[in-house]
Design a protein around this motif. Structure first.
Motif, PDB file in Angstrom:
ATOM      1  N   PHE A  29     147.766  17.295 -17.793  1.00 23.71           N
ATOM      2  CA  PHE A  29     148.118  16.163 -16.950  1.00 23.71           C
ATOM      3  C   PHE A  29     149.172  15.312 -17.635  1.00 23.71           C
ATOM      4  O   PHE A  29     150.040  14.729 -17.011  1.00 23.71           O
ATOM      5  CB  PHE A  29     146.858  15.333 -16.694  1.00 23.71           C
ATOM      6  N   GLU A  30     149.080  15.233 -18.967  1.00 21.10           N
ATOM      7  CA  GLU A  30     150.034  14.398 -19.701  1.00 21.10           C
ATOM      8  C   GLU A  30     151.078  15.264 -20.394  1.00 21.10           C
ATOM      9  O   GLU A  30     150.812  16.405 -20.771  1.00 21.10           O
ATOM     10  CB  GLU A  30     149.281  13.557 -20.736  1.00 21.10           C
ATOM     11  N   ARG A  31     152.225  14.673 -20.557  1.00 18.06           N
ATOM     12  CA  ARG A  31     153.343  15.361 -21.173  1.00 18.06           C
ATOM     13  C   ARG A  31     152.980  15.816 -22.599  1.00 18.06           C
ATOM     14  O   ARG A  31     152.297  15.114 -23.334  1.00 18.06           O
ATOM     15  CB  ARG A  31     154.518  14.378 -21.247  1.00 18.06           C
ATOM     16  N   ALA A  32     153.419  16.979 -22.939  1.00 19.94           N
ATOM     17  CA  ALA A  32     153.223  17.520 -24.286  1.00 19.94           C
ATOM     18  C   ALA A  32     151.759  17.733 -24.655  1.00 19.94           C
ATOM     19  O   ALA A  32     151.412  17.744 -25.828  1.00 19.94           O
ATOM     20  CB  ALA A  32     153.904  16.640 -25.334  1.00 19.94           C
ATOM     21  N   ARG A  33     150.907  17.821 -23.653  1.00 22.67           N
ATOM     22  CA  ARG A  33     149.492  18.099 -23.949  1.00 22.67           C
ATOM     23  C   ARG A  33     148.967  19.228 -23.064  1.00 22.67           C
ATOM     24  O   ARG A  33     148.200  18.980 -22.120  1.00 22.67           O
ATOM     25  CB  ARG A  33     148.637  16.853 -23.769  1.00 22.67           C
ATOM     26  N   PRO A  34     149.374  20.448 -23.371  1.00 25.34           N
ATOM     27  CA  PRO A  34     148.845  21.578 -22.600  1.00 25.34           C
ATOM     28  C   PRO A  34     147.345  21.707 -22.824  1.00 25.34           C
ATOM     29  O   PRO A  34     146.840  21.288 -23.861  1.00 25.34           O
ATOM     30  CB  PRO A  34     149.573  22.793 -23.189  1.00 25.34           C
TER      31      PRO A  34
END
Lengths: 140, 338, 274, 327
Positions: free
Chosen positions: D31-36
């Motif tokens: 959901f958040e950038r850079a947090r797969p």
């Protein structure tokens, strides 16, 4: 430190050797400090290192694990496993901050009543110098 | 009553600590935690502390009572409660959360004495936010970076320093206590300072809102998103334990010989054994039911009981969840269901 | 006083209910105060100090000065410890908690009680309430079953007292019987359908193991009972009993304060998480 | 990495096409950038959701336990594995929680994973993308490109890694990256702690453990913690009391660490998930260091047929003689 404080040591003693050794010390009327409370166990490898932590939690000032000399295990190899396990655990418990004098692993045969008495005397004296253990102690 | 502090809040904290048990965000081994104050300035740029200040009012474990005797000659003593505290530098979301927990634990039927006494004896000094963190979304759940809910004193950061406003009588008393460490706020405009905080950018909250997503809760309940979200859940208790509004607890006894203690301690609905009953029946046996429970509780059950979301948008769960199970991600997916 | 701190009480009497004594009835008297007043269907939290606490429905019917009675099956740690307790031992009691059977609303109605095993415990409080104010209720029917004749609880009431009550009938069944049983051998829901009661002006109250409740409700519906006239009690893990610990929710209802008594109508609007 | 992602999707697609893979464990955009986040792909069409980039580093191996339980008997489970997860998988294999035939391992020669928070400190925002090169990392923000040293931006655990490539795999993405020795300074932290007095060390742990929330995330992600019922949840005997007193925290951390002594693969997942920064690897590495010293295991974290604590040798030393840190 209160004047009448005496160290409390929990001893885990193998029934085939160390416990018999303690018995021998008693029947031979050897004198040693009444600071140790023995827990009879079937083999030193029955002692889980958590027992040692638990003893410190519940008020022990020292803990002794005593088993048969390597090669003499009633179950052939139990104490070799003890040796590995506690080689690691002893260092780990010290790494968590317990003074090395407070926890010992020793081999005591059924014939070594004198050795057992000497050990208890030595440990009691070492711990007396350190004072009561407060580390890991629960306050319920 | 309003006061000002120029530059630093340290003199105020020092003054407060003189006659109060002061708790504040502190740095410990590189972590920003809420703990007993040790004389340092507030950490730079902290957003929220790792742990929430709820533990001042609802400690992770506390003993409720001691008993002597087990089956006979029983003597019970209730445990006394520790003295008053000042919680300093609390964020508006966390202060509001204390109020939210009080809805449940302070409800008229069976008010929780221990929580209530602590709540009454804790003065909450809140520091409004001048910047939203990466995971912040208070505005999406009805909060605000300048909200004074649950606070006794508000501190608003300004360009020159800080403006303080007493919200409650207790706050006023505390402010008076440390007048020497403050300046009279001549010309300081508290309203505009508050408005500046109010208006900070909060990208997450702009995009997503939980409003309405649980209206048709039957459908939401049956949605396949729970299984998807829960697939990666590790069944750990991080989300509930860092959450400032999660209040679930368990009771447990500890016995030594013939005397013992009954404890109360946090519990988490994400743990497998949370609802496991004698006879091995578990009404929420897998991660799917448990994850759903957590979100449904915050977004629907709490709303239907208490009229508001059971979430203040602090973003801790999103930040700390090892596998990115994010409150807003769930809401976003639910929006598609509705 | 914190609501979570129990009152000390003494066990006055222990009566084994079943042949194997896996169910025992405990008579309990608080040490310092009078027995609190309670309604049929309510429960209390019982403590064995050092072991823990669990919710137990009150089996007795309130009467000023009379002790509390709890019929308890040994299923877990706390109930296990209770089963080890002796007369004179101290336990903790707090309560009464939860809602209760709406007996005032049921005045003049006919009541059909359907119990299975230890599920008769909360019903016993209700049945004795109705028996005591017999004139306030219509016909009373009890359908009760257990695994075997040895597992029937409250034998004195089942065989001696209740059948004597005017306008009350007791129908017993067992899942399996030996030579000592010449009564019905059938599962409760089947037996119930066989007996076939009229749903007219009747409230059906059922307590027992979840599986029995499920099939009983199905049978009642086939017999024409409306959802709001089927009443049951739920069991779930609880810690506080007072709606604070968050544990026992089913949807937005808390079994501890909104229950344990629910109509089937209420239950069918809740998630199936019990 | 972009190239590797393409290859991964191809591998996964082929595996589904073959029909023997039932589920593929990998990463998808979070959901958040850079947090797969972890994903469980169950059909060929969903393969395109999988990502593999500089940020996808959440430990996956432990999921195999659950997936193996749920999987059909003859079906296999696909999994993407960086070096650390490779060791985690080996751990589960040696502990006989899963069987090798059940697995389809797509290994990745891993140059290290970027810590989004460290990157945000450097860039002022969470970067959009990153590329790990030999000694440096190129961070791409919404407005600029920034080149920084690896040490500044990789996850702590990656900086100490000497197993970048899994030792077992069915397909390998990218080049095999040679094993260490990167970790000449691996035990620095342990040695520093050994050097202080017993009292100071005790105080250090009291402070660390007091932060602990007992969320059990460290245990739940650990590939060496595979017991069906954990001793820490056993009620009789109750090894761990539920109180979070300092005393019980010692019992918890002692037990957690000691129960994986000689079995810890040093994947660092426990420390990584800890929400309050308890330095759990300082415990694990102390045990690894001592296992290495006492039982002459050159790489004590590498799983093997035999466990240091499950065997012995007649001439083992008595490790309790001498101070901590001495052999």
């Amino acid at each position: 430190m209160s004047v009448d404080w005496k160290p409390k040591i929990v001893g885990f003693a193998c029934r085939w050797c160390a416990y018999a050794g303690a018995d021998l010390a008693g029947t031979s009327r050897m004198k040693y400090p009444p600071s140790i409370r023995l827990v009879r166990i079937p083999c030193s490898c029955r002692v889980d290192p958590s027992f040692v932590v638990r003893a410190f939690q519940r008020g022990a000032d020292g803990v002794l694990v005593a088993g048969c000399h390597p090669g003499d295990c009633h179950y052939t190899t139990g104490n070799y496993l003890t040796r590995r396990r506690f080689s690691l655990a002893k260092r780990f418990i010290q790494y968590m901050g317990i003074e090395p004098e407070r926890f010992r692993v020793e081999w005591v045969s059924a014939a070594e009543g004198g050795r057992f008495a000497g050990l208890v005397e030595e440990m009691t004296e070492d711990i007396r110098k350190l004072g009561p253990n407060r580390k890991m102690r629960e306050r319920l | 009553m309003k006061m000002a502090a120029a530059g630093s809040l340290l003199p105020l904290m020092e003054a407060l600590s003189e006659s109060n048990d002061l708790w504040a965000p502190i740095v410990e081994d590189g972590q920003v935690v809420f703990g007993r104050w040790k004389g340092e300035s507030l950490p730079d740029n902290y957003r929220v502390t790792d742990n929430s200040p709820k533990e001042l009012l609802l400690p992770q474990t506390e003993s409720l009572m001691r008993f002597e005797g087990v089956y006979d000659q029983l003597d019970i003593k209730e445990e006394p409660i520790e003295g008053p505290k000042v919680a300093f530098g609390v964020r508006p979301c966390d202060a509001a959360a204390l109020d939210l927990i009080a809805e449940v634990l302070g409800s008229d039927d069976y008010p929780d004495e221990r929580f209530g006494q602590r709540k009454d004896s804790t003065t909450v000094v809140t520091l409004a936010c001048d910047e939203a963190g990466e995971h912040c979304f208070c505005r999406a759940v009805g909060g605000s970076p300048a909200s004074d809910r649950g606070s006794d004193i508000m501190i608003y950061p300004t360009d020159e320093g800080y403006l303080l406003r007493a919200v409650t009588g207790a706050g006023q008393d505390i402010l008076r206590q440390c007048e020497s460490a403050l300046d009279p706020a001549e010309g300081g405009d508290v309203e505009s300072a508050a408005a500046d905080c109010e208006d900070i950018e909060m990208p997450l909250a702009e995009e997503i809102s939980p409003d309405g997503v649980t209206e048709d809760w039957h459908r939401v309940f049956e949605s396949p998103i729970w299984e998807q979200l829960a697939g990666r859940c590790r069944s750990c208790g991080i989300c509930g334990y860092v959450c400032p509004t999660c209040y679930c607890f368990a009771l447990f006894d500890d016995l030594r010989g013939n005397s013992g203690v009954r404890f109360r301690g946090w519990d988490s609905c994400q743990f497998e054994d949370y609802l496991l009953m004698a006879g091995d029946h578990n009404p929420r046996p897998t991660e799917t039911e448990r994850t759903r429970q957590r979100f449904m509780h915050k977004l629907h059950y709490f709303v239907s009981r208490w009229g508001e979301y059971g979430c203040v948008g602090c973003g801790r769960c999103a930040d700390k969840c090892p596998v990115g199970i994010h409150m807003l991600a769930a809401i976003k997916e639910l929006e598609e269901v509705v | 006083m914190d609501p979570l701190v129990p009152e000390v009480a003494t066990i006055r009497k222990i009566t084994p209910e079943t042949a194997s004594a896996d169910v025992k009835t405990f008579e309990v008297q608080p040490d310092e105060s009078e027995v609190f007043s309670y309604e049929p269907g309510q429960y209390a939290m019982l403590s064995v100090f050092g072991v823990g606490e669990c919710p137990v429905s009150i089996t007795s019917t309130y009467e000023p000065g009379a002790p509390l009675e709890f019929s308890i099956k040994e299923v877990g740690r706390v109930t296990g410890a209770l089963h080890e307790a002796q007369v004179g031992h101290k336990i903790g009691v707090r309560g009464p908690y939860g809602n209760h059977f709406p007996v005032k609303q049921w005045q003049g109605r006919r009541l059909l009680f359907i119990g299975g095993g230890i599920g008769l415990a909360p019903l016993r409080s209700l049945i004795n309430y109705c028996v005591r104010s017999r004139e306030n209720f219509g016909e009373l029917q009890l359908v009760y079953g257990a695994r075997s004749p040895k597992d029937l609880c409250f034998k004195e009431e089942l065989f001696d007292n209740w059948p004597e009550v005017s306008g009350m009938q007791v129908h017993l069944t067992v899942d399996a019987a030996g030579d000592d049983w010449d009564g019905e051998v059938a599962l409760v829901p089947d037996f119930l359908e066989e007996l076939s009661f009229s749903p007219d002006d009747t409230i059906a109250v059922t307590c027992g193991p979840p599986i029995m409740i499920r099939f009983t409700i199905e049978a009642l519906k086939r017999m024409g009972f409306a959802d709001h006239k089927i009443v049951t009690t739920l069991e779930i893990k609880m810690q506080c009993g007072v709606g604070n610990c968050g544990r026992c929710n089913i949807g937005d209802k808390y079994v501890c304060v909104d229950g344990p008594v629910f109509t089937y109508q209420e239950l069918s609007s809740l998630p199936q998480e019990y | 990495m972009r190239q590797l992602q393409k290859q991964l999707r191809q591998e996964a697609e082929d595996a589904f096409a073959d029909g023997h893979v039932e589920v593929f464990i990998g990463y998808q955009e979070g959901f958040e950038r850079a947090r797969p986040v972890p994903v469980f792909v169950r059909d060929r069409e969903s393969v395109q959701e999988m990502v593999l980039n500089e940020f996808s580093g959440v430990s996956l191996s432990k999921y195999l336990l659950r997936e193996a339980e749920r999987a059909q008997e003859d079906a296999s489970i696909g999994i993407v594995a960086r070096g650390c997860d490779g060791l985690g998988i080996e751990r589960l294999l040696y502990d006989q929680c899963i069987s090798r035939e059940q697995l389809y391992i797509v290994g990745v020669g891993c140059p290290g994973v970027v810590d989004p928070e460290k990157a945000a400190q450097l860039c002022g925002e969470i970067p959009v993308a990153a590329e790990v090169e030999k000694q440096q990392v190129v961070l791409q923000t919404s407005s600029e490109e920034l080149t920084v040293a690896k040490e500044e931006v990789l996850r702590d655990k990656c900086l100490k890694c000497d197993d970048p490539t899994p030792r077992i795999y069915d397909a390998l993405l990218g080049e095999e990256i040679q094993r260490g020795p990167v970790r000449q300074n691996r035990f620095d932290g342990v040695e520093q702690l050994e050097a202080v007095s017993d009292d100071e060390r005790y105080e250090f742990w009291v402070r660390q453990f007091d932060r602990c929330l007992r969320c059990f995330a460290c245990r739940n992600v650990c590939p060496a913690c595979s017991c069906v019922t954990c001793s820490l949840e056993e009620e009789e005997p109750q090894w761990l009391k539920r109180s979070t007193s300092s005393s019980e925290q010692f019992m918890f951390h002692f037990t957690r660490a000691y129960h994986v002594a000689g079995r810890c693969v040093s994947c660092g997942a426990c420390e990584e998930v800890c929400p309050v920064g308890v330095p759990l690897m300082l415990l694990n590495e102390k045990l690894l260091k001592d296992v290495g010293e006492l039982f002459e295991e050159p790489s004590p974290h590498l799983p093997s047929e035999t466990e240091p604590l499950g065997e012995f040798s007649y001439d083992d030393p008595e490790g309790w003689r001498g101070e901590a840190g001495q052999s």
